[in-house]
Design an enzyme around this catalytic site. Structure first.
Site, short mmCIF file in Angstrom:
data_model
loop_
_atom_site.label_atom_id
_atom_site.label_comp_id
_atom_site.label_asym_id
_atom_site.label_seq_id
_atom_site.Cartn_x
_atom_site.Cartn_y
_atom_site.Cartn_z
N LYS A 111 -5.12 2.28 0.34
CA LYS A 111 -4.12 2.59 1.48
C LYS A 111 -3.50 3.87 1.48
CE LYS A 111 -4.35 -1.42 4.31
NZ LYS A 111 -3.82 -2.04 4.90
N LYS A 194 -16.37 -2.46 4.03
CA LYS A 194 -16.30 -3.58 5.44
C LYS A 194 -15.61 -2.91 7.06
CE LYS A 194 -11.96 -5.08 4.99
NZ LYS A 194 -10.41 -4.86 4.63
N LYS A 197 -9.85 -2.04 11.31
CA LYS A 197 -9.47 -1.42 12.41
C LYS A 197 -9.03 -0.34 12.75
CE LYS A 197 -6.66 -5.87 12.57
NZ LYS A 197 -5.35 -6.20 12.02
P1 TYM Z 1 -5.85 -8.50 8.93
O1 TYM Z 1 -4.76 -7.93 9.56
O2 TYM Z 1 -6.28 -7.06 7.56
O3 TYM Z 1 -6.88 -9.53 8.96
C1 TYM Z 1 -6.79 -10.40 9.69
C2 TYM Z 1 -7.59 -11.38 9.13
O4 TYM Z 1 -9.24 -10.73 8.91
C3 TYM Z 1 -9.85 -10.72 8.37
N1 TYM Z 1 -10.88 -9.93 8.03
C4 TYM Z 1 -11.97 -10.26 7.70
N2 TYM Z 1 -12.67 -10.72 7.67
C5 TYM Z 1 -14.08 -10.78 7.87
N3 TYM Z 1 -14.81 -9.49 7.65
C6 TYM Z 1 -13.95 -7.72 7.43
N4 TYM Z 1 -14.34 -6.92 8.30
C7 TYM Z 1 -12.16 -8.57 8.21
N5 TYM Z 1 -11.40 -7.85 8.40
C8 TYM Z 1 -9.67 -8.84 8.47
C9 TYM Z 1 -8.55 -11.20 6.75
O5 TYM Z 1 -9.26 -11.24 6.09
C10 TYM Z 1 -7.48 -11.22 7.38
O6 TYM Z 1 -7.97 -13.14 7.42
N6 TYM Z 1 -2.66 -9.62 5.28
C11 TYM Z 1 -3.07 -9.87 5.50
C12 TYM Z 1 -2.38 -10.49 6.82
C13 TYM Z 1 -0.83 -11.41 6.74
C14 TYM Z 1 -1.69 -12.62 6.14
C15 TYM Z 1 -0.41 -13.49 6.29
C16 TYM Z 1 -2.96 -13.77 6.13
C17 TYM Z 1 0.05 -11.37 6.26
N7 TYM Z 1 0.14 -12.58 5.92
C18 TYM Z 1 -0.43 -14.40 5.10
C19 TYM Z 1 -2.82 -14.60 5.78
C20 TYM Z 1 -1.25 -15.85 5.21
C21 TYM Z 1 -3.89 -8.82 6.59
O7 TYM Z 1 -3.87 -7.77 6.70
O8 TYM Z 1 -5.24 -9.01 8.05
#
Ligand code: TYM
Length: 332
Positions: A111, A194, A197
């Site tokens: 990032k 991947k 978003k």
């Molecule tokens: P975020 O918002 O990027 O993504 C949310 C969830 O979606 C999953 N994900 C995917 N799974 C499969 N294939 C993909 N292409 C894909 N893109 C995203 C992510 O693995 C995630 O589970 N850091 C985290 C948010 C967070 C969090 C936490 C999660 C903040 N605090 C505490 C668990 C526990 C994040 O950026 O998610």
């Protein structure tokens, strides 16, 4: 006690990867666990956000949770900034996190890109806030997609460091739950990247609110190769685009990828894609429609978040008071 914590950033373009890799699995888990699902708006601030858009996107993620089948009575649904304990515990934990551990985080490197000196401190400390999210509730299990594995290892390391340093058995070491046929959904334009978003091309992803025509167009344009679909799983090696589409099919159909390979063995992509469109529309259509309906009722969505924040706040205050005592912070 088994407790789940997980979250999604309200950064827009919620997609099939978020659904298959995370949210859909949560729906199943809510029967067996005490569940807390957060909209992590403080994490979203690690990249620039327009305030009005951030508010709308926070409601959109909340709507996605509810529309996917998460029960707001049984589970706690809230936005992170409503519970001040997240920021506070992040600070407390940052004081026991060695920089070396953060320097290893690949997501920061991706990032921040080449301009590392211009990246914000928040982006660097992102995984510590994530550890705080989980540990604030003493969560035991964290269901996420594959890309969050390294962050969860760090959360376990931080929990272990806290317990050792203060000679307590206070934080459970949270278990990652990375399961299902689609722990890593890839871009429709490039099966080695991947689904994300932030990809500039909307054709790289299927958004949870895409209508049937858009889903059909995106799947029809999805990158493939020139061979027919393989006869066995081994035939998917070195065919990332085919592997991704078959993985998506399997996950949406609730079958193993091998079963999807057998179903379409030797088929042309065009025939397979037509079936994938029907399946994707039948699964995502009702969820997208319900999300749109909920987004027209912001008062209801806000009430869910407010109630969730009250419930989360209670647990958070109780744990923080114990943590203060362990750390030697005076509570006169
Ligand atoms: P975020 O918002 O990027 O993504 C949310 C969830 O979606 C999953 N994900 C995917 N799974 C499969 N294939 C993909 N292409 C894909 N893109 C995203 C992510 O693995 C995630 O589970 N850091 C985290 C948010 C967070 C969090 C936490 C999660 C903040 N605090 C505490 C668990 C526990 C994040 O950026 O998610």
């Amino acid at each position: 006690m088994k407790r789940i914590f997980s979250g999604v950033q309200p950064t827009g373009n919620l997609h099939l990867g978020n659904y298959l890799g995370a949210i859909r699995n949560w729906v199943q888990l809510q029967a067996d666990f005490d569940c807390i699902f957060c909209i992590v708006d403080l994490h979203a601030l690690t990249t620039p956000q327009d305030p009005a858009t951030l508010r709308a996107q926070t409601r959109e993620v909340t709507a996605a949770y509810i529309a996917s089948g998460i029960d707001a009575e049984r589970c706690i649904i809230f936005n992170q900034s409503m519970v001040a304990g997240h920021s506070e515990l992040a600070w407390l934990l940052s004081c026991l996190t060695p920089l070396g551990w953060l320097n290893r985080m690949t997501q920061f490197k991706e990032k921040a890109g080449k301009q590392k000196d211009n990246a914000g401190l928040g982006l660097y400390a992102y995984p510590v806030l994530m550890a705080a999210d989980i540990l604030l509730y003493k969560a035991t299990h964290v269901p996420v997609g594959d890309d969050q594995k390294q962050h969860l290892e760090l959360a376990r390391d931080i929990a272990g460091a806290f317990n050792r340093q203060f000679n307590v058995d206070y934080f459970p070491l949270p278990e990652p739950q990375i399961f299902g046929a689609a722990t890593r959904v890839m871009s429709l334009r490039d099966g080695t990247k991947k689904m994300s978003k932030s990809d500039l091309s909307d054709y790289s992803r299927i958004n949870m609110t895409d209508d049937a025509d858009t889903v059909a167009q995106k799947i029809k344009k999805a990158k493939t190769d020139t061979e027919p679909l393989p006869e066995s799983l081994a035939g998917l090696e070195a065919r990332p685009d085919a592997a991704n589409l078959l993985g998506i099919y399997a996950a949406l159909a609730g079958i193993a990828q091998e079963a999807a390979v057998i179903r379409f063995a030797g088929a042309a992509f065009s025939a397979f894609k037509a079936e994938l469109v029907d399946l994707a529309v039948s699964v995502l259509g009702p969820i997208g429609a319900e999300m749109k309906r909920l987004m027209r009722e912001p008062a209801y969505v806000d009430a869910v978040l407010r109630r969730g924040a009250e419930r989360a706040g209670e647990i958070s205050r109780h744990h923080l008071s114990e943590i203060h005592t362990i750390l030697g912070l005076l509570r006169p």
